[in-house]
Design a protein around this motif. Structure first.
Motif: not given
Length: 66
Positions: A1-25
């Motif tokens: 995998m070697s890619e870091r888990v970042t807040a931006e990646r979490v936001k992308v996955f949340a958007a793809a799942a149509r789950v609203p997520i706040q920046d701090d979350a």
């Protein structure tokens, strides 16, 4: 995998799942899973993913005689 888990990646996955997520979350989620993901990468663990049961029906129908 070697890619870091970042807040931006979490936001992308949340958007793809149509789950609203706040920046701090997204930041907290990334911080929470990063050590586990990094360790899995260091150990080169492979997780078997199962095929979704609905896809069996699609495959069975595709191969069915009409």
């Amino acid at each position: 995998m070697s890619e870091r888990v970042t807040a931006e990646r979490v936001k992308v996955f949340a958007a793809a799942a149509r789950v609203p997520i706040q920046d701090d979350a997204a930041t907290r989620a990334a911080r929470a899973v990063e050590p586990t993901v990094r360790r899995r990468d260091e150990l080169d663990l492979q997780l078997q993913l199962e095929t979704e049961p609905a896809s069996f029906v699609a495959i069975a129908r595709k191969g069915a005689k009409r």
